[in-house]
Enzyme design. Structure first.
Site, PDB file in Angstrom:
ATOM      1  N   ASN A   1     -14.552 -17.339   0.343  1.00  0.00           N
ATOM      2  CA  ASN A   1     -14.792 -17.506   2.172  1.00  0.00           C
ATOM      3  C   ASN A   1     -16.428 -17.722   2.773  1.00  0.00           C
ATOM      4  O   ASN A   1     -17.258 -17.360   2.328  1.00  0.00           O
ATOM      5  CB  ASN A   1     -14.816 -15.119   2.632  1.00  0.00           C
ATOM      6  CG  ASN A   1     -15.432 -14.851   3.743  1.00  0.00           C
ATOM      7  OD1 ASN A   1     -15.132 -15.270   5.099  1.00  0.00           O
ATOM      8  ND2 ASN A   1     -15.565 -13.655   4.123  1.00  0.00           N
TER       9      ASN A   1
ATOM     10  N   GLU B   1     -11.373  -7.025   0.179  1.00  0.00           N
ATOM     11  CA  GLU B   1     -11.029  -8.193   0.357  1.00  0.00           C
ATOM     12  C   GLU B   1     -10.765  -9.137   0.127  1.00  0.00           C
ATOM     13  O   GLU B   1     -10.004 -10.076  -0.932  1.00  0.00           O
ATOM     14  CB  GLU B   1     -11.158  -8.293   2.351  1.00  0.00           C
ATOM     15  CG  GLU B   1     -11.182  -7.261   3.359  1.00  0.00           C
ATOM     16  CD  GLU B   1     -12.291  -7.817   4.350  1.00  0.00           C
ATOM     17  OE1 GLU B   1     -13.557  -7.214   4.446  1.00  0.00           O
ATOM     18  OE2 GLU B   1     -11.949  -8.500   5.294  1.00  0.00           O
TER      19      GLU B   1
ATOM     20  N   ARG C   1      -9.377 -16.920   2.332  1.00  0.00           N
ATOM     21  CA  ARG C   1     -10.105 -16.165   3.661  1.00  0.00           C
ATOM     22  C   ARG C   1      -9.815 -17.514   5.212  1.00  0.00           C
ATOM     23  O   ARG C   1     -10.110 -17.891   4.821  1.00  0.00           O
ATOM     24  CB  ARG C   1     -11.231 -15.183   3.764  1.00  0.00           C
ATOM     25  CG  ARG C   1     -11.167 -14.723   4.915  1.00  0.00           C
ATOM     26  CD  ARG C   1     -12.029 -13.946   5.432  1.00  0.00           C
ATOM     27  NE  ARG C   1     -12.323 -13.386   6.455  1.00  0.00           N
ATOM     28  CZ  ARG C   1     -13.522 -12.874   7.642  1.00  0.00           C
ATOM     29  NH1 ARG C   1     -14.772 -13.738   7.534  1.00  0.00           N
ATOM     30  NH2 ARG C   1     -13.462 -12.488   8.607  1.00  0.00           N
TER      31      ARG C   1
ATOM     32  N   ARG D   1     -21.385  -5.856  19.381  1.00  0.00           N
ATOM     33  CA  ARG D   1     -20.078  -6.596  20.360  1.00  0.00           C
ATOM     34  C   ARG D   1     -19.663  -5.498  21.043  1.00  0.00           C
ATOM     35  O   ARG D   1     -19.989  -4.707  20.573  1.00  0.00           O
ATOM     36  CB  ARG D   1     -19.158  -7.452  19.082  1.00  0.00           C
ATOM     37  CG  ARG D   1     -19.075  -8.680  19.110  1.00  0.00           C
ATOM     38  CD  ARG D   1     -17.277  -8.791  18.420  1.00  0.00           C
ATOM     39  NE  ARG D   1     -17.257  -9.976  16.710  1.00  0.00           N
ATOM     40  CZ  ARG D   1     -16.914  -9.694  16.192  1.00  0.00           C
ATOM     41  NH1 ARG D   1     -16.445  -9.235  15.401  1.00  0.00           N
ATOM     42  NH2 ARG D   1     -16.896 -10.481  15.510  1.00  0.00           N
TER      43      ARG D   1
ATOM     44  N   HIS E   1      -9.234  -8.393  10.880  1.00  0.00           N
ATOM     45  CA  HIS E   1      -9.139  -7.367   9.728  1.00  0.00           C
ATOM     46  C   HIS E   1      -8.313  -6.799   8.889  1.00  0.00           C
ATOM     47  O   HIS E   1      -8.354  -6.015   8.259  1.00  0.00           O
ATOM     48  CB  HIS E   1     -10.058  -6.020  10.003  1.00  0.00           C
ATOM     49  CG  HIS E   1     -11.347  -6.540  10.244  1.00  0.00           C
ATOM     50  ND1 HIS E   1     -12.515  -5.259  11.875  1.00  0.00           N
ATOM     51  CD2 HIS E   1     -12.440  -7.147   9.798  1.00  0.00           C
ATOM     52  CE1 HIS E   1     -13.251  -6.223  11.480  1.00  0.00           C
ATOM     53  NE2 HIS E   1     -13.914  -6.374  10.484  1.00  0.00           N
TER      54      HIS E   1
END
Ligand code: ADP
Length: 395
Positions: free
Chosen positions: A7, A379, A88, A236, A177
């Site tokens: 990643n 993940e 990823r 956010r 996601h």
């Protein structure tokens, strides 16, 4: 079979090397501050954590350092032992609805999609290219955050804006996601030995999204054209009225990009609490009587509740609500408040079981109309599984 998940961020590279015979982690690590002063490497293996400051001027340097370390620390005897590498990739637009072997054409597409995820796809490509250069014969697979949501119907992914914005410029909900929500679906379906589950998957980390899953398919999700929308997050805002943007531009003499930056980096828990983007700090400030922190906590839980309720209706009921990612896996007070908000749907938590942190558990009480679970997401493993599938059967 040994497979590595990668990643890459703008200045970081995370890796996990798996033994896919039993899905155990052989080694994992984080390389940070790439291209900056004081670049740092952290490698965990054999129960040890090795930290070393090594200059890395770019991602290619970081890949070289990583591969040297794997050999020098005898994590592998030679690099050919690595059967495949999974990368990823944040944005696959509507072209990629599943993981793919990375060819030159795929790299070209990712370059083209950069405008859709400038902060992510750029570094992802740099990472892919660096690995390809050093290990040209190793199979590489791209695993997209957006792919799982490609099953959404038009009614879900179109915005009620001029249709030409979609036709001409690709303005639509993409969702993110996806690898995590897919992992949650796969894990719970295996646990319950069913493939027809209606799941509301709540990925609550520093970013966060909710996904409505029906029989393994993403029906809708809270993030949109970018990861800015949906539930409130660490920094956010989640959903806000876009008319705020020109209003603040005028009030604060900013341009649109700067206001969007405020919505991405200075809003959410941080913006409302004026304390921290970390829910642990927000809860401890709230418990010491900080009113802004209390409001931030309540607002966070309310935005998550709203999406769960919406998706409960959309799915026509739900077999399970699943909490995952840093906050979802670890924050009992947040789970408790969200489930309290859902009491009219007959959701009841077992407060003792809800104390669980970072482990798989069913936390709903007997008699709850919807089962509630904590399932730690993974993940990296999902990425490695996709590479394994590609090796075994071709995707
Ligand atoms: P990401 O991968 O998106 O950076 P994570 O899934 O690792 O994020 O989640 C990180 C967030 O999880 C932290 O910012 C923090 O708010 C939250 N978190 C982690 N542990 C706890 C905890 N015990 N209580 C509340 N929040 C927690």
């Amino acid at each position: 079979m040994k497979i590595m998940s990668i990643n890459t961020g703008s200045s970081s590279l995370k890796f996990s090397l798996f033994n896919m015979d039993d899905e155990s982690v052989i080694a994992s690590g984080l390389f940070e501050r790439i291209g900056m002063e004081n670049s740092n490497t952290i490698i965990k293996f054999n129960g040890m954590k090795l930290e070393e400051k090594i200059p890395m001027k770019d991602h290619a340097d970081a890949v070289n350092v990583l591969l040297d370390k794997l050999i020098n620390l005898k994590i592998v005897n030679n690099l050919n032992e690595i059967d495949g590498i999974g990368h990823r990739v944040v944005h696959g637009k509507d072209k990629y609805n599943k993981s793919v072997i990375i060819t030159d054409e795929v790299i070209k597409d990712l370059d083209e999609f950069k405008a859709f995820a400038p902060l992510h796809n750029g570094p992802n490509i740099v990472g892919i290219k660096a690995f390809k250069e050093i290990l040209p014969n190793t199979l590489m697979v791209g695993v997209f955050d957006t792919a799982f949501h490609q099953t959404m119907e038009k009614e879900a992914y179109l915005y009620p804006v001029p249709l030409s914005w979609y036709r001409d410029y690709g303005v639509r909900k993409y969702g993110f996601h996806g690898t995590s929500h897919r992992y949650i679906n796969e894990t719970l379906s295996n646990m319950l030995n069913r493939n027809d589950l209606k799941i509301i998957s709540c990925h609550l980390g520093s970013g966060g999204s909710i996904c409505a899953i029906d029989s393994g398919k993403s029906i809708d999700t809270s993030m949109g054209f970018t990861p800015l929308t949906g539930i409130m997050m660490g920094t956010r805002s989640g959903d806000v009225d876009p008319s705020i943007i020109p209003y603040i531009m005028e009030k604060e003499g900013k341009n649109a990009e700067e206001v969007i930056d405020d919505l991405n980096k200075k809003s959410g828990l941080l913006g409302m609490s004026e304390e921290s983007n970390d829910m642990r700090d927000v809860i401890s400030a709230m418990n010491s009587g900080n009113e802004n922190a209390r409001l931030a906590f309540l607002k966070y839980c309310r935005t998550v509740t709203n999406y769960i309720a919406q998706y409960y209706v959309l799915l026509g009921g739900a077999d399970a609500i699943v909490f995952t990612a840093g906050l979802g896996e670890n924050s009992a007070p947040t789970r408790m408040k969200i489930c309290e908000n859902l009491s009219s749907l007959g959701v009841k938590l077992d407060l003792e079981k809800n104390k669980v942190m970072g482990e798989t558990a069913k936390i709903s009480a007997k008699g709850s109309k919807i089962d509630v679970y904590v399932i730690p997401t993974n993940e990296e493993l999902m990425i490695a599984r996709d590479v394994k599938k590609a090796i075994e059967s071709g995707i």
